[in-house]
Design a protein around this motif. Structure first.
Motif, short mmCIF file in Angstrom:
data_model
loop_
_atom_site.label_atom_id
_atom_site.label_comp_id
_atom_site.label_asym_id
_atom_site.label_seq_id
_atom_site.Cartn_x
_atom_site.Cartn_y
_atom_site.Cartn_z
N LYS A 177 41.70 -37.57 -26.71
CA LYS A 177 41.39 -37.56 -25.27
C LYS A 177 41.88 -36.29 -24.58
O LYS A 177 41.18 -35.71 -23.74
CB LYS A 177 41.95 -38.81 -24.60
CG LYS A 177 43.44 -39.07 -24.80
CD LYS A 177 43.83 -40.41 -24.19
CE LYS A 177 45.30 -40.71 -24.40
NZ LYS A 177 45.58 -41.07 -25.83
N HIS A 178 43.08 -35.82 -24.91
CA HIS A 178 43.62 -34.64 -24.22
C HIS A 178 42.93 -33.36 -24.69
O HIS A 178 42.77 -32.42 -23.89
CB HIS A 178 45.13 -34.57 -24.42
CG HIS A 178 45.88 -35.71 -23.80
ND1 HIS A 178 45.87 -35.94 -22.44
CD2 HIS A 178 46.62 -36.71 -24.36
CE1 HIS A 178 46.59 -37.03 -22.18
NE2 HIS A 178 47.06 -37.51 -23.32
N LYS A 179 42.53 -33.31 -25.95
CA LYS A 179 41.79 -32.15 -26.45
C LYS A 179 40.46 -31.99 -25.71
O LYS A 179 40.08 -30.89 -25.28
CB LYS A 179 41.53 -32.28 -27.95
CG LYS A 179 42.75 -32.05 -28.83
CD LYS A 179 42.33 -32.07 -30.30
CE LYS A 179 43.47 -31.68 -31.21
NZ LYS A 179 43.04 -31.63 -32.64
N ILE A 191 41.44 -40.18 -17.95
CA ILE A 191 41.97 -40.70 -19.22
C ILE A 191 42.15 -42.21 -19.09
O ILE A 191 42.77 -42.68 -18.13
CB ILE A 191 43.32 -40.05 -19.57
CG1 ILE A 191 43.20 -38.52 -19.63
CG2 ILE A 191 43.87 -40.62 -20.87
CD1 ILE A 191 42.40 -38.00 -20.78
N VAL A 192 41.62 -42.96 -20.07
CA VAL A 192 41.79 -44.42 -20.09
C VAL A 192 42.27 -44.86 -21.46
O VAL A 192 42.44 -44.04 -22.37
CB VAL A 192 40.46 -45.13 -19.73
CG1 VAL A 192 40.01 -44.78 -18.32
CG2 VAL A 192 39.38 -44.80 -20.74
N THR A 193 42.47 -46.14 -21.61
CA THR A 193 43.03 -46.68 -22.86
C THR A 193 42.00 -46.78 -23.96
O THR A 193 42.24 -46.37 -25.11
CB THR A 193 43.65 -48.07 -22.62
OG1 THR A 193 44.63 -47.96 -21.58
CG2 THR A 193 44.31 -48.59 -23.89
N ASP A 194 40.83 -47.33 -23.64
CA ASP A 194 39.83 -47.59 -24.68
C ASP A 194 38.43 -47.62 -24.07
O ASP A 194 38.26 -47.46 -22.86
CB ASP A 194 40.13 -48.90 -25.41
CG ASP A 194 40.32 -50.08 -24.45
OD1 ASP A 194 39.65 -50.10 -23.40
OD2 ASP A 194 41.11 -50.98 -24.77
N VAL A 195 37.44 -47.86 -24.91
CA VAL A 195 36.05 -47.82 -24.45
C VAL A 195 35.75 -48.93 -23.45
O VAL A 195 34.93 -48.74 -22.54
CB VAL A 195 35.08 -47.86 -25.66
CG1 VAL A 195 35.10 -49.23 -26.34
CG2 VAL A 195 33.67 -47.50 -25.24
N GLU A 196 36.39 -50.06 -23.59
CA GLU A 196 36.15 -51.16 -22.65
C GLU A 196 36.61 -50.80 -21.25
O GLU A 196 35.93 -51.09 -20.26
CB GLU A 196 36.86 -52.43 -23.15
CG GLU A 196 36.28 -52.96 -24.45
CD GLU A 196 37.20 -53.94 -25.13
OE1 GLU A 196 36.89 -55.15 -25.12
OE2 GLU A 196 38.22 -53.51 -25.69
#
Length: 450
Positions: free
Chosen positions: A382-384, A399-404
Motif C-alpha cells: 500500500k505505501h509503495k 490507506i485502508v485495511t483490506d478490500v472490503e
C-alpha cells in the motif's frame, strides 16, 4: 475417447493430485496402467486420495519418498505446479523416466479437435470467448485445461466432432511430448513466473512449445502487436494467422475505420463490443480468428461480443450504482495487467489496489494514473503504490485495511460517471488465499452498498 494401449500394464506414478492429478490417475487406471499416486497431503485430510484408493489405485501420501522411484516406473505424470527442481522430479529425470503433464495424456486420448490458448495475460478471457463463439454456432465446444476443467477428464467425454478449447499455462506446456493443437493461439508474452522457470528465456521457451508439434495443415494465431513474437514464431511449420489492433494484417483479424475485420471481410462493428479496454480488443481479435477458422458466422460472433460481459475477476462488470460502474479485475496480479485495465477506461477511475509485496516498485504505473481520481490502497504494497500515486499527482490517496473496507471508501471518493475498479497489481496472498477470494469479497462489498 481413443482406447489407446500405450499404458496397458505399465507402471505409472502420478505425482501430486489436485483436480488434474485425479483425472490423470483415473484415466490411466481405465487404460490398464498400474497406477501409483503420491501426494504430499496426509491421507486423513485427503478425500481425493481416499476415493482413488477405493477405485483400486495404490496411494502414498504425507510425503514424497525418493525411494519410491526404485519401483521401476515407466512414466511420471506431474502436477503442473510442482517445479522441476523437486527432488522426485529431478530423480525421475536422472533415471530417464519421462515426466509429462496431464494435458499430454488428454491429447493422446482425445477424439475431439483441440484449440490451445496460451499467453501471459488474457488467456482465460480469450479461451472463454472462443468457447462461447463456437457453442453459439454449430459446434459443441468444451472448456478445459488451466481454466479449471482438467483436460484429461474433458477429453474422456468429448466426441469426435466436438472441439476442446484448452487454456494452457507454461507449467503445463513444459510437460508435453506429442501435444499438437489444430489451432494454437498465443495471446501475448510478457515476463512472468520467473521463480518457476528461472529466467524469462525459460518462460518464453515453455510458451512457444504450444506450436512445436504443429504441421502445415495447422494454424498459429499470434499477436502481431508484439515484434518479439513475430521473431519467435519464425520456425513454426503451421500457417500463421495474425491479429493486431495497430495495423492492417491481411491474413488475420484487425480493426479498420471502426470495423472488426477478418482478412478482407467486415465481421462487425467495434462499438458493439461490451468488454472494455484495448487488451480485451486484442483478446476479441484472437477469438475472431479462431471462430472464423472454425467456420462460424459473423452474426454468431457478434452476438457473443455484444452480450459477453467478461470472465469472473478479469475486468468483470459488476453493477451500476448511482451512475458509477464497478469492475472486478482481481486477476490483475501484476503491474502489466493493471496498466491494461487502466488504459481501458476513458472515464475517471477510482482504483482499489495493493497486495503481496514481491519486492517490486510500481513506478511503471505512474503514466497510467493520469485518469485516476483516487486510489484506495491495502495490503503489503500500500505505501509503495501510495508513493507512486503521490508523484503522479493523484488527488485522493487513502490507506485502508483490506478490500472490503476499500469499497465504501472508494464509493465516497467517486462522482457520477466514474469507474470504480479493483485492479490490485499484486497477488492476494498477504491477506487472502487467492485472487478469486479477493474478487468475491469485492463483489460482496459492492452489493452491500446502498
Amino acid at each position: 475417447m481413443k482406447k489407446i494401449t500405450t499404458y496397458r500394464h505399465k507402471k505409472v506414478l502420478v505425482l501430486g493430485l489436485a483436480r488434474s492429478g485425479v483425472k490423470a490417475a483415473e484415466l490411466l487406471h481405465e487404460l490398464g496402467a498400474f497406477v501409483t499416486i503420491n501426494d504430499k497431503k496426509a491421507f486423513a485430510e485427503n478425500p481425493a486420495a481416499q476415493d482413488l484408493l477405493e477405485e483400486g489405485i495404490k496411494v502414498i501420501t504425507g510425503s514424497h519418498p525418493i525411494e519410491l522411484l526404485d519401483e521401476g516406473f515407466e512414466l511420471v505424470v506431474k502436477n503442473p505446479g510442482i517445479p522441476y527442481e523437486n527432488q522426485m522430479v529431478q530423480k525421475a529425470l536422472e533415471l530417464n523416466i519421462p515426466v509429462i503433464t496431464e494435458v499430454e495424456l488428454a491429447y493422446q486420448i482425445s477424439e475431439a479437435q483441440i484449440v490451445g490458448i496460451t499467453g501471459t495475460n488474457g488467456k482465460t478471457t480469450t479461451t472463454t470467448l472462443i468457447n462461447e463463439m463456437l457453442n453459439a454456432g454449430d459446434k459443441t465446444a468444451h472448456l478445459a485445461g488451466n481454466i479449471g476443467f482438467p483436460a484429461a477428464g474433458v477429453a474422456m467425454e468429448a466426441k469426435k466432432d466436438d472441439v476442446i478449447t484448452m487454456e494452457l499455462s507454461s507449467f503445463q506446456l513444459m510437460g508435453i511430448q506429442t501435444f499438437r493443437p489444430h489451432i494454437a493461439v498465443i495471446v501475448n508474452i510478457y515476463e512472468a513466473h520467473l521463480d518457476y522457470h528461472g529466467s524469462r528465456q525459460g518462460y518464453v521457451a515453455a510458451k512457444l512449445r504450444i506450436f512445436e508439434n504443429q504441421q502445415a495443415d495447422d494454424y498459429l494465431v499470434v499477436n502481431w502487436n508484439q515484434p518479439e513474437l513475430r521473431e519467435l514464431i519464425t520456425q513454426a511449420k503451421s500457417r500463421i494467422v495474425p491479429f493486431s489492433t495497430k495495423e492492417v494484417v491481411e491474413a488475420g483479424a484487425y480493426v479498420l475505420d471502426g470495423n472488426l475485420m477478418f482478412k478482407d471481410e467486415i465481421v462487425g462493428q467495434q462499438q458493439d463490443i461490451i468488454l472494455p479496454g484495448e487488451h480485451n480488443l486484442e483478446n476479441v481479435l484472437a477469438a475472431i480468428c479462431v471462430a472464423k477458422l472454425e467456420g462460424q458466422s459473423n452474426e454468431t460472433i457478434m452476438h457473443v461480443l455484444s452480450t459477453f460481459y467478461g470472465v469472473e475477476h478479469r475486468t468483470q462488470f459488476i453493477k451500476t450504482l448511482n451512475n458509477r460502474r464497478f469492475y472486478n479485475d482481481s486477476k490483475a496480479t501484476n503491474i502489466i495487467s493493471t496498466e491494461s485495465a487502466l488504459k481501458g477506461f476513458k472515464e475517471p477511475v477510482v482504483l482499489l489496489a495493493g497486495g503481496l509485496d514481491r519486492g517490486t516498485e510500481f513506478d511503471e504505473l505512474k503514466p497510467f494514473f493520469k485518469n485516476v481520481r483516487a486510489v484506495v490502497l491495502f495490503g503489503e504494497t500500500k505505501h509503495k503504490i501510495a508513493r507512486v500515486a503521490t508523484e503522479a499527482g493523484v488527488e485522493h490517496i487513502k490507506i485502508v485495511t483490506d478490500v472490503e473496507e476499500a469499497v465504501p471508501v472508494a464509493y465516497e471518493y467517486s462522482e457520477p460517471g466514474d469507474v470504480i475498479l479493483l485492479s490490485p497489481a499484486c497477488a492476494s496472498w498477504d491477506q487472502v488465499p487467492s485472487f478469486e477470494v479477493r474478487g468475491d469479497l469485492f463483489i460482496k462489498a459492492v452489493q452491500e452498498l446502498v
